[in-house]
Design a protein around this motif. Structure first.
Motif, PDB file in Angstrom:
ATOM      1  N   ILE A  49       0.833  -1.302  -0.004  1.00  0.00           N
ATOM      2  CA  ILE A  49      -0.065  -0.050   0.042  1.00  0.00           C
ATOM      3  C   ILE A  49       0.926   1.278   0.018  1.00  0.00           C
ATOM      4  O   ILE A  49       0.546   2.269  -0.776  1.00  0.00           O
ATOM      5  N   ILE A  50       1.890   1.033   0.445  1.00  0.00           N
ATOM      6  CA  ILE A  50       2.842   2.191   0.622  1.00  0.00           C
ATOM      7  C   ILE A  50       3.306   2.720  -0.819  1.00  0.00           C
ATOM      8  O   ILE A  50       3.407   4.043  -0.979  1.00  0.00           O
ATOM      9  N   ASN A  51       3.676   1.740  -1.533  1.00  0.00           N
ATOM     10  CA  ASN A  51       4.064   2.152  -2.680  1.00  0.00           C
ATOM     11  C   ASN A  51       2.795   2.722  -3.837  1.00  0.00           C
ATOM     12  O   ASN A  51       3.022   3.542  -4.629  1.00  0.00           O
ATOM     13  N   TRP A  52       1.670   2.001  -3.452  1.00  0.00           N
ATOM     14  CA  TRP A  52       0.392   2.446  -4.181  1.00  0.00           C
ATOM     15  C   TRP A  52       0.281   4.170  -3.807  1.00  0.00           C
ATOM     16  O   TRP A  52      -0.173   4.683  -4.800  1.00  0.00           O
ATOM     17  N   LEU A  53       0.149   4.508  -2.669  1.00  0.00           N
ATOM     18  CA  LEU A  53       0.124   5.632  -2.197  1.00  0.00           C
ATOM     19  C   LEU A  53       1.250   6.697  -2.789  1.00  0.00           C
ATOM     20  O   LEU A  53       0.862   7.752  -3.158  1.00  0.00           O
ATOM     21  N   ARG A  54       2.504   6.264  -2.823  1.00  0.00           N
ATOM     22  CA  ARG A  54       3.427   7.118  -3.427  1.00  0.00           C
ATOM     23  C   ARG A  54       3.321   7.389  -4.904  1.00  0.00           C
ATOM     24  O   ARG A  54       3.203   8.346  -5.686  1.00  0.00           O
ATOM     25  N   PHE A  55       2.807   6.371  -5.606  1.00  0.00           N
ATOM     26  CA  PHE A  55       2.437   6.288  -6.989  1.00  0.00           C
ATOM     27  C   PHE A  55       1.152   7.073  -7.353  1.00  0.00           C
ATOM     28  O   PHE A  55       1.388   7.823  -8.289  1.00  0.00           O
ATOM     29  N   PHE A  56       0.328   7.301  -6.530  1.00  0.00           N
ATOM     30  CA  PHE A  56      -1.042   7.895  -6.755  1.00  0.00           C
ATOM     31  C   PHE A  56      -0.568   9.472  -6.527  1.00  0.00           C
ATOM     32  O   PHE A  56      -1.018  10.230  -7.267  1.00  0.00           O
ATOM     33  N   ILE A  57       0.416   9.683  -5.595  1.00  0.00           N
ATOM     34  CA  ILE A  57       0.687  11.135  -5.390  1.00  0.00           C
ATOM     35  C   ILE A  57       1.755  11.514  -6.612  1.00  0.00           C
ATOM     36  O   ILE A  57       1.421  12.768  -6.964  1.00  0.00           O
ATOM     37  N   TRP A  58       2.431  10.644  -7.171  1.00  0.00           N
ATOM     38  CA  TRP A  58       2.993  11.167  -8.275  1.00  0.00           C
ATOM     39  C   TRP A  58       2.179  11.503  -9.637  1.00  0.00           C
ATOM     40  O   TRP A  58       2.452  12.520 -10.190  1.00  0.00           O
ATOM     41  N   LEU A  59       1.026  10.550  -9.667  1.00  0.00           N
ATOM     42  CA  LEU A  59       0.092  10.906 -10.868  1.00  0.00           C
ATOM     43  C   LEU A  59      -0.662  11.942 -10.280  1.00  0.00           C
ATOM     44  O   LEU A  59      -1.119  12.755 -11.371  1.00  0.00           O
ATOM     45  N   LEU A  60      -0.898  12.339  -9.359  1.00  0.00           N
ATOM     46  CA  LEU A  60      -1.641  13.468  -8.891  1.00  0.00           C
ATOM     47  C   LEU A  60      -0.770  15.070  -9.278  1.00  0.00           C
ATOM     48  O   LEU A  60      -1.409  15.820  -9.891  1.00  0.00           O
ATOM     49  N   ILE A  61       0.530  14.807  -9.157  1.00  0.00           N
ATOM     50  CA  ILE A  61       1.161  15.855  -9.472  1.00  0.00           C
ATOM     51  C   ILE A  61       1.156  15.981 -11.185  1.00  0.00           C
ATOM     52  O   ILE A  61       1.153  17.001 -11.687  1.00  0.00           O
ATOM     53  N   GLY A  62       1.331  15.006 -11.822  1.00  0.00           N
ATOM     54  CA  GLY A  62       1.293  14.778 -13.057  1.00  0.00           C
ATOM     55  C   GLY A  62      -0.050  15.379 -13.870  1.00  0.00           C
ATOM     56  O   GLY A  62      -0.379  16.246 -14.894  1.00  0.00           O
ATOM     57  N   LEU A  63      -1.247  15.231 -13.164  1.00  0.00           N
ATOM     58  CA  LEU A  63      -2.486  15.630 -13.511  1.00  0.00           C
ATOM     59  C   LEU A  63      -2.771  17.042 -13.213  1.00  0.00           C
ATOM     60  O   LEU A  63      -3.389  17.756 -14.193  1.00  0.00           O
ATOM     61  N   LEU A  64      -1.895  17.742 -12.293  1.00  0.00           N
ATOM     62  CA  LEU A  64      -2.142  19.211 -11.927  1.00  0.00           C
ATOM     63  C   LEU A  64      -1.152  19.804 -13.331  1.00  0.00           C
ATOM     64  O   LEU A  64      -1.705  21.036 -14.050  1.00  0.00           O
ATOM     65  N   ILE A  65      -0.015  19.200 -13.751  1.00  0.00           N
ATOM     66  CA  ILE A  65       0.490  19.868 -14.887  1.00  0.00           C
ATOM     67  C   ILE A  65      -0.258  19.695 -16.088  1.00  0.00           C
ATOM     68  O   ILE A  65      -0.449  20.749 -16.923  1.00  0.00           O
TER      69      ILE A  65
END
Length: 581
Positions: free
Chosen positions: A550-566
Motif C-alpha cells: 500500500i505504501i508504494n501505491w500511495l506514492r504512485f498515486f501522489i506522483w500521478l496527482l502531480i502529473g494531473l495538475l501539470i
C-alpha cells in the motif's frame, strides 16, 4: 469548463502515422541505424542489470531455490505484455511507446498519465541503478587497490544515519572493528568529509559521473549508443556464461532441498525483486523511429530478449542456490559473495566487473528511452515544443536528453532511493496494464481489418478458458494456501481492538481492489468474448502490483496527482489535437 469527453479525445492510428510520415518527409526524422540484433541487444542490456546482481539474492533468501520458477512465471507475465507491445509496435512504429499506444486507444488524459508514469519509471529507476553502479564500482576499485573516499561514494542520508547508529553502538562499548562494513563506511564518510563551516560535503561522485558519461553518449547519437550497448551486452553475456559453467561444478544438490522452504507465500514475497530484474524490455519500443524495419524487428527483439534473459536467470538462480544455501543469500552482491565463500576470489572480481558493465547498460537504455517519451508528448503539444526539437547534426532530442541527464545525475549525488525503487516496478506494471487494455480496445472480436498487415496476437476466446483458469487457481489456493486465504478475510473484532482496524485493513486494500476489478473484467471478458492473452496480461500485471504494498501505491498515486495538475494547467489547453477538434 471542459466537457468530460474532451479529456478522452483520441488520435487515430492513421492520424498518428500521417503526422509522423509528414515529419520524416520534411527532413525532421531520426537516423535509422538499428537492426534486429541491435534491438535485442538493447533489450538484454536493459533487463540484465541490478536485478541479476543484487535483488536475486534477497528473493532466493525468501523463497529458496523455487524462486527459479518465479522467474519463469514473471517472464510469462512479461511475455503477455510483450505480445501486446508487439501488436501496437507493428501498428504504430514511432517513439512514443505506451504513451502513444494509450493515445490511440484510451485517449489523451490516459496517454498523459502513462507518459508521466514512464517519466517516473525511467528516472527513479536510473537514479537507483546509478547508485547501485557506484557501490559496485567503488568496491571494484577497492579490490584493485584504489580507494575512493567514503564521503565521495555515498549520499548524505546514508552517511548520517550510519554515523549516528555507529556512534550509539560505540558508546555502548562495541569495538569499531566489530561494526558492519556499511556502518564503518558511513562513519568514515560523515566523520572525515570536508566541511564548509559545520556542513559536511558528502556526495556520490561515481554515480554522477556515470550518468553524465552515458548522457553524453546518448546525446551524440543512436549509432554510438548502439555500438557501446552491443559491446557491453557481449561482454556481460560471456561473463554470465562463465559464471554458470564454473558454478555448476560447485553445486551441492542438498542445497536444493527443500525446494520451496516457505511455500508459495515465500516464493511470492520475491515478486518485486524478480520483476525488477525484468524491467526494461519495453524500452525497446521507444527506439522505433531509429529502426530500419520496426514493424518486423520490434516484436522479434522483445521476444528474443525476454527468452534469452529468462533462460539465463533460471540457470543462474539454480546454480546460485546450489552453491550456497538460500538462507545465506540475503546480501547485496549474491553472485560475488557465493564465489568468494567458495574461495574463488578471482572469479568474484570478474563478476564485479560484469556488474559494473551490466548496470551501465541499463543506464544507457533508459537514458535513450526517456527523452523519446518526452519528444512524443511534446509533438502532441502536451509539453513545450523544445522537448521535441532534434539536434541538427546528431538527430537526437538534444534538450530532452540533457534534461534527462540532469534529472538523474543531480539526485544520484545526494539521494538514497533504495526504499522507493519499487516505484519503478509499480510504474512499469501500470504501463503494462494500460497497453494490455489498449489491445482489447484496438482488437475487437470479429472486427479484424483486412488491410492490417502488422503483428497479430492469436485470438482465443475468454468465454470458455478464463472461468476454467479461475477455478484451477482457486483450487490451488485452497490446497496450498488455505491458511493464507482464511487470514486474509479474517476481520474478527478481537483483531480490530488489538491491531486497529485501519492497520489491519490498509495493507489488504490493493488485493481487494484486484479482486473486485478481476471479477468485473472476467464478467466483461466472458460476456464479450474478449481476447484471452491481453486479458491475462492485464490480470497478471495487476496481481503483481498488489504485491508491492500500500505504501508504494500511495506514492504512485501522489506522483500521478502531480502529473494531473501539470496536464490540467498546461497540457490540456496546449494539446494540438484540441486545436483540430
Amino acid at each position: 469548463m471542459a466537457k468530460l469527453h474532451s479529456y478522452f479525445r483520441r488520435k487515430s492510428i492513421s492520424e498518428i502515422m500521417q503526422s509522423f510520415d509528414k515529419s520524416e518527409s520534411e527532413g525532421f526524422g531520426m537516423k535509422r541505424n538499428l537492426r534486429l540484433w541491435d534491438l535485442t541487444s538493447l533489450g538484454i542490456a536493459a533487463i540484465i542489470g541490478a536485478g541479476i546482481f543484487s535483488t536475486i539474492g534477497n528473493a532466493a533468501s525468501l523463497g529458496g531455490p523455487a524462486v527459479s520458477l518465479l522467474f519463469v512465471f514473471t517472464a510469462l507475465a512479461c511475455g503477455l505484455s510483450a505480445l501486446c507491445y508487439a501488436r501496437f509496435a507493428s501498428q504504430i512504429p514511432i517513439s512514443g511507446s505506451a504513451y502513444t499506444y494509450a493515445y490511440a486507444s484510451f485517449g489523451e488524459l490516459v496517454a498523459w498519465i502513462i507518459g508521466w508514469d514512464l517519466i517516473m519509471e525511467y528516472a527513479v529507476g536510473n537514479i537507483a541503478v546509478a547508485i547501485s553502479w557506484s557501490d559496485y564500482f567503488t568496491g571494484l576499485m577497492q579490490g584493485l587497490g584504489i580507494h575512493v573516499p567514503d564521503c565521495f561514494s555515498t549520499d548524505y542520508v546514508t552517511a548520517f544515519r550510519g554515523y549516528t547508529q555507529a556512534e550509539e553502538l560505540l558508546k555502548q562499548g562495541t569495538h569499531f572493528d566489530a561494526l558492519s562494513a556499511s556502518l564503518q563506511s558511513s562513519w568514515h564518510a560523515f566523520a572525515e568529509a570536508p566541511r564548509i563551516g559545520s556542513i559536511p560535503i558528502i556526495a556520490d561522485i561515481p554515480a554522477f559521473m556515470i550518468v553524465a558519461l552515458i548522457t553524453w553518449l546518448v546525446y551524440r547519437g543512436i549509432r554510438e549508443s548502439k555500438i557501446a550497448g552491443n559491446m557491453m551486452v557481449l561482454l556481460k553475456l560471456a561473463i554470465l556464461f562463465l559464471v554458470i559453467t564454473v558454478g555448476a561444478f560447485y553445486v551441492n544438490p542438498e542445497n536444493w532441498n527443500p525446494f520451496a522452504p516457505n511455500g508459495i507465500g515465500g516464493v511470492l514475497k520475491g515478486v518485486a525483486g524478480v520483476f525488477f530484474a525484468y524491467i526494461g524490455f519495453d524500452a525497446i519500443s521507444t527506439t522505433a523511429e531509429e529502426c530500419k524495419n520496426p514493424k518486423r524487428d520490434l516484436p522479434r527483439a522483445m521476444f528474443l530478449s525476454l527468452g534469452i534473459t529468462t533462460v539465463l536467470y533460471v540457470l543462474i538462480c539454480l546454480v546460485l542456490t546450489g552453491m550456497i544455501h538460500y538462507t545465506n543469500l540475503a546480501v547485496g552482491d549474491p553472485l560475488a559473495y557465493a564465489f568468494q565463500e567458495l574461495g574463488l576470489s578471482r572469479l568474484s572480481g570478474i563478476i564485479a566487473i560484469s556488474a559494473v558493465i551490466a548496470m551501465a547498460g541499463v543506464l544507457l537504455v533508459f537514458q535513450v528511452g526517456q527523452p523519446r517519451i518526452w519528444m512524443s508528448m511534446s509533438r502532441d503539444g502536451l509539453l513545450p515544443p523544445r522537448f521535441s526539437k532534434l539536434h541538427p547534426r546528431f538527430k537526437t532530442p538534444g534538450f530532452s536528453t540533457i534534461l534527462t541527464g540532469v534529472l538523474v545525475a543531480i539526485p544520484s549525488l545526494f539521494l538514497n532511493l533504495t526504499e522507493v525503487t519499487d516505484l519503478t516496478s509499480i510504474g512499469t506494471l501500470f504501463a503494462f496494464i494500460l497497453v494490455s487494455g489498449g489491445v482489447l480496445i484496438l482488437d475487437k472480436p470479429g472486427k479484424k481489418n483486412p488491410n492490417d498487415k502488422g503483428f497479430h496476437i492469436p485470438y482465443v476466446s475468454s468465454r470458455y478458458v478464463l472461468p476454467i483458469l479461475w477455478m484451477i487457481t482457486l483450487a490451488i489456493l485452497l490446497i496450498y494456501q488455505k491458511d493464507g486465504l482464511i487470514n486474509f478475510f479474517d476481520f474478527k473484532k478481537r483483531n480490530w481492538i488489538e491491531t486497529g482496524f485501519w492497520e489491519l485493513f490498509k495493507h489488504k486494500i490493493p488485493m481487494f481492489i484486484f479482486i473486485i476489478a478481476s471479477a468485473l473484467l472476467t464478467f466483461r471478458a466472458v460476456q464479450k468474448k474478449l481476447s484471452l492473452i491481453p486479458v491475462l496480461g492485464l490480470l497478471t500485471n495487476f496481481y503483481l502490483m498488489t504485491e508491492l504494498g500500500i505504501i508504494n501505491w500511495l506514492r504512485f498515486f501522489i506522483w500521478l496527482l502531480i502529473g494531473l495538475l501539470i496536464y490540467f494547467f498546461y497540457g490540456f489547453s496546449h494539446s494540438k489535437l484540441a486545436r483540430k477538434l
